[in-house]
Design a protein around this motif. Structure first.
Motif, short mmCIF file in Angstrom:
data_model
loop_
_atom_site.label_atom_id
_atom_site.label_comp_id
_atom_site.label_asym_id
_atom_site.label_seq_id
_atom_site.Cartn_x
_atom_site.Cartn_y
_atom_site.Cartn_z
N LEU A 98 -6.08 38.73 -56.83
CA LEU A 98 -5.89 40.12 -57.20
C LEU A 98 -4.39 40.43 -57.21
CD1 LEU A 98 -7.92 42.51 -57.56
CD2 LEU A 98 -7.49 43.07 -55.18
N HIS A 99 -3.92 41.25 -58.17
CA HIS A 99 -2.50 41.55 -58.27
C HIS A 99 -2.05 42.62 -57.28
CE1 HIS A 99 -1.81 38.91 -61.59
NE2 HIS A 99 -2.82 39.44 -62.26
N SER A 100 -2.98 43.33 -56.69
CA SER A 100 -2.65 44.30 -55.64
C SER A 100 -2.76 43.61 -54.29
CB SER A 100 -3.63 45.48 -55.67
OG SER A 100 -3.50 46.19 -56.86
N TYR A 114 -5.98 38.51 -45.95
CA TYR A 114 -4.62 38.82 -46.39
C TYR A 114 -4.40 37.99 -47.66
CZ TYR A 114 0.45 39.53 -45.46
OH TYR A 114 1.77 39.88 -45.50
N ASN A 115 -4.30 38.64 -48.82
CA ASN A 115 -4.23 37.87 -50.07
C ASN A 115 -2.79 37.53 -50.48
OD1 ASN A 115 -3.32 40.27 -51.17
ND2 ASN A 115 -4.85 40.37 -52.78
N ARG A 116 -2.68 36.78 -51.57
CA ARG A 116 -1.38 36.31 -52.07
C ARG A 116 -0.45 37.47 -52.43
NH1 ARG A 116 -3.69 31.93 -56.15
NH2 ARG A 116 -4.21 30.34 -54.62
N ALA A 117 -1.00 38.49 -53.06
CA ALA A 117 -0.17 39.63 -53.46
C ALA A 117 0.41 40.33 -52.22
CB ALA A 117 -0.98 40.62 -54.30
N ALA A 118 -0.37 40.42 -51.16
CA ALA A 118 0.15 41.02 -49.91
C ALA A 118 1.29 40.16 -49.36
CB ALA A 118 -0.97 41.15 -48.88
N GLU A 119 1.14 38.84 -49.46
CA GLU A 119 2.22 37.96 -49.03
C GLU A 119 3.50 38.24 -49.82
OE1 GLU A 119 0.62 34.00 -49.68
OE2 GLU A 119 0.04 33.83 -47.58
N ALA A 120 3.36 38.35 -51.15
CA ALA A 120 4.52 38.57 -52.02
C ALA A 120 5.16 39.94 -51.77
CB ALA A 120 4.11 38.43 -53.48
#
Length: 192
Positions: A98-100, A114-120
């Motif tokens: 997901l982008h969000s 905790y997804n990738r976008a949250a990391e970024a």
């Protein structure tokens, strides 16, 4: 299998009947005279043997039936488990890409997703935050974010879209849109 349990019951019944009716024979194993006398059993011995043999077969039928039911349930459970695993993999894949930014916090405040976008966006890796308290991880850089999450957990009311600012790792302010939702239902209560 039923055939196996019936075979075992038949063998047990034959052995039991033979030993019960030949008890007390003192001669050799195949002494014909004593064998004839042994099989002129009284009613008490006959009914005892008959009841035991019936019990053997009853146990065999019940065991076979339960074993068959267990195999069917194991197959259903295995199939359902495979379907659930596929759905979970699909859901994890969708949420992870997901982008969000998406962060899931349980009802005790621990970060469970905790997804990738949250990391970024936040500049913190999943390995650093998963299983830890969100207050411990975010309070210094994002106190307003932490206050909103705490109020949602305490009041059980989602906070629709709001704007806040967080401090990036480099010290600059980053605008952040924040939407909260409640996980759970009336029966279970708040899960996060």
């Amino acid at each position: 299998r039923l055939a196996g349990t019936l075979s075992v019951a038949t063998l047990a019944a034959l052995i039991y009947a033979f030993t019960s009716t030949t008890q007390g024979m003192s001669g050799g194993f195949f002494d014909l005279q004593q064998f004839r006398q042994a099989y002129q059993v009284n009613d008490e011995i006959f009914y005892a043997v008959f009841l035991h043999v019936c019990t053997f077969y009853l146990v065999a039928f019940i065991s076979g039936f339960l074993a068959a039911k267990l195999r069917v349930k194991e197959g259903e459970l295995s199939h359902t488990s495979e379907k659930l695993e596929r759905v979970q993999l699909d859901t994890d894949d969708i949420l992870h890409n997901l982008h969000s930014g998406l962060i899931t916090v349980d009802n005790r405040g621990r970060i469970v997703y905790y997804n990738r976008a949250a990391e970024a966006i936040l500049g913190i890796s999943q390995a650093e935050v998963k299983g830890r308290s969100f207050l411990e991880v975010f309070n210094l850089r994002m106190p307003e974010f932490c206050e909103r999450v705490l109020s949602v957990l305490k009041l059980a009311k989602p906070n629709l879209r709001s704007e806040t600012q967080i401090i990036g790792k480099d010290g600059r302010a980053i605008p952040l849109g924040l939407t909260t939702s409640i996980l759970g239902d009336e029966r279970i209560g708040i899960r996060g």
